[in-house]
Write a protein that holds these residues in place. Structure first.
Motif, short mmCIF file in Angstrom:
data_model
loop_
_atom_site.label_atom_id
_atom_site.label_comp_id
_atom_site.label_asym_id
_atom_site.label_seq_id
_atom_site.Cartn_x
_atom_site.Cartn_y
_atom_site.Cartn_z
N THR A 33 81.90 37.24 -14.02
CA THR A 33 80.83 36.25 -13.81
C THR A 33 81.18 35.26 -12.68
O THR A 33 80.56 34.21 -12.58
CB THR A 33 80.59 35.46 -15.10
N ASN A 61 81.61 32.99 -9.53
CA ASN A 61 80.79 32.45 -8.45
C ASN A 61 81.66 31.56 -7.58
O ASN A 61 82.51 30.82 -8.08
CB ASN A 61 79.62 31.61 -9.00
N GLU A 62 81.44 31.63 -6.28
CA GLU A 62 82.19 30.78 -5.37
C GLU A 62 81.76 29.32 -5.55
O GLU A 62 80.62 29.04 -5.93
CB GLU A 62 81.94 31.20 -3.91
N LYS A 68 80.19 25.83 -4.78
CA LYS A 68 79.02 25.56 -3.97
C LYS A 68 79.35 24.63 -2.80
O LYS A 68 80.21 23.76 -2.90
CB LYS A 68 77.92 24.92 -4.83
N ARG A 73 86.50 25.19 -8.79
CA ARG A 73 85.78 25.89 -9.87
C ARG A 73 86.14 25.32 -11.23
O ARG A 73 85.30 25.24 -12.12
CB ARG A 73 86.09 27.38 -9.83
#
Length: 387
Positions: free
Chosen positions: A177, A179-180, A182, A375
């Motif tokens: 799952t 995600n880099e 933002k 993160r």
């Protein structure tokens, strides 16, 4: 005796593999660093614990000798010497705190982890397994840090297989799952490929080229542009006036690396520039030991070297945003980012000047480390590097 030697050799080999994979620059491989406490606990003698610690740390920092040789335009020997010296703190801490007593190991390992996260040992606290908390527990914030610490302690107990299975489960879920971090709205980091000339070429032509790059990037949505460490070279009144005048009539704010020199040494810093003026927003807390930070010079009555601010200026306000700044080396150690996170910044700004790391994974490791922290705490991240 032969069995013990074979065991020690296998543990050392495993620690080298763990250090190499975890610190390869691929962010999702960071949790491999959690193998280290298991191998440390498997050691049956203090000597074996020292060998395991050395294998892990030296493998994790394997790019240092080549990078130092490139930086100083020399052979590998100075880099090899610095490489071995840098590993001394990590090896000493984990060797002294190793114990045969299973019940005491979690407390001992916790103490070792804390010592390697804060000064003085934390000054060379690279490759700290806790960095992987952001991969295992993204978005958990301080609870994720607690969970990762508990996991590290659990891995040095007899319950380590169960703890390892749980951690692997979190790892797989996170990878599936992922995600880099933002990019904050209206911000943009600019990567440059100017090599060793960045910060050393102080000509008006170089500054005009950078100004043109900034204006080009700011012509669209982004109005806060971040340039790499040392982008502005030495900060002087002339450079100040040049940039402020160039930004007249624009809404852009530029954050860029520079150095201010005085009789005692210099500060490696970040400057925020807009049409309204320029201000110093960050002075580096931990410059690179040896090549930049040279505390022994003052003891010898000499001047020079970069000043370390240690626990100063953890956050600053730029363009109505509270930013946590990390310059180059600070992205590899633990306390600067955690100190900044205590103040709940809006944005993490990470810059570097990694021209000297060509042929190594150092810049990739820096990026992976700061992305993991971003993160963990769910913070927007702006990156800007020169190579």
């Amino acid at each position: 005796m032969r069995h013990d030697k074979v065991r020690a050799t296998l543990l050392m080999a495993a620690s080298i593999v763990a250090g190499t994979l975890a610190w390869s620059g691929y962010i999702l491989l960071l949790p491999v660093a959690f193998t280290f406490p298991v191998l440390w606990a498997f050691a049956r003698t203090r000597l074996t614990a020292a060998v395991v610690s050395a294998g892990y740390f030296l493998a994790a920092s394997r790019g240092l000798p080549q990078g130092v040789a490139t930086f100083y335009s020399s052979d590998l020997w100075p880099g090899l010497l610095l490489w071995l010296c840098a590993s001394a703190g990590f090896v000493i801490v984990h060797t002294v705190l190793w114990t045969k007593k299973t019940g005491a190991r979690p407390r001992r390992y916790l103490l070792a982890a804390v010592l390697m996260a804060v000064p003085p040992f934390g000054i060379a606290g690279w490759a700290h397994p806790i960095t992987a908390a952001g991969v295992l527990f993204p978005g958990w914030g301080w609870w994720g840090l607690v969970a990762a610490t508990a996991g590290l302690m659990g891995l040095v107990t007899r319950m380590w297989p169960t703890v390892a299975i749980v951690l692997v489960g979190f790892w797989v879920w996170s990878a599936a799952t992922w995600n880099e971090p933002k990019l904050p709205k209206s911000w943009q980091g600019v990567d440059l490929e100017m090599g060793a000339s960045l910060g050393r070429d102080s000509s008006i032509g170089r500054h005009r080229d950078l100004i043109a790059t900034v204006k080009d990037r700011a012509s669209g949505e982004p109005f806060t542009i971040v340039l790499p460490e040392s982008a502005l070279g030495f900060w002087t009144p002339t450079v100040d006036r040049l940039w402020v005048r160039a930004l007249k009539g624009t809404d852009a704010t530029v954050i860029a690396g520079a150095a201010v020199v005085d009789a005692g040494g210099y500060d490696n810093m970040l400057i925020a520039i807009s049409a309204a003026g320029a201000q110093i927003v960050y002075r580096e807390r931990m410059p690179v030991p040896g090549s930049m930070w040279q505390p022994w010079r003052s003891l010898l009555g000499a001047s020079g070297g970069a000043r370390a601010q240690f626990f100063e200026n953890p956050i600053a306000t730029v363009a109505d945003s509270r930013i946590a700044s990390l310059i180059c080396y600070e992205q590899l150690i633990v306390w600067p980012v955690l100190q900044s996170m205590l103040h709940d910044p809006d944005v993490i700004v990470a810059v570097g000047n990694g021209w000297w790391t060509k042929g190594t994974s150092i810049v990739a490791i820096q990026r992976a480390s700061v992305e993991a922290w971003a993160r963990l705490f769910t913070k927007p991240l702006v990156l800007s590097f020169n190579t």
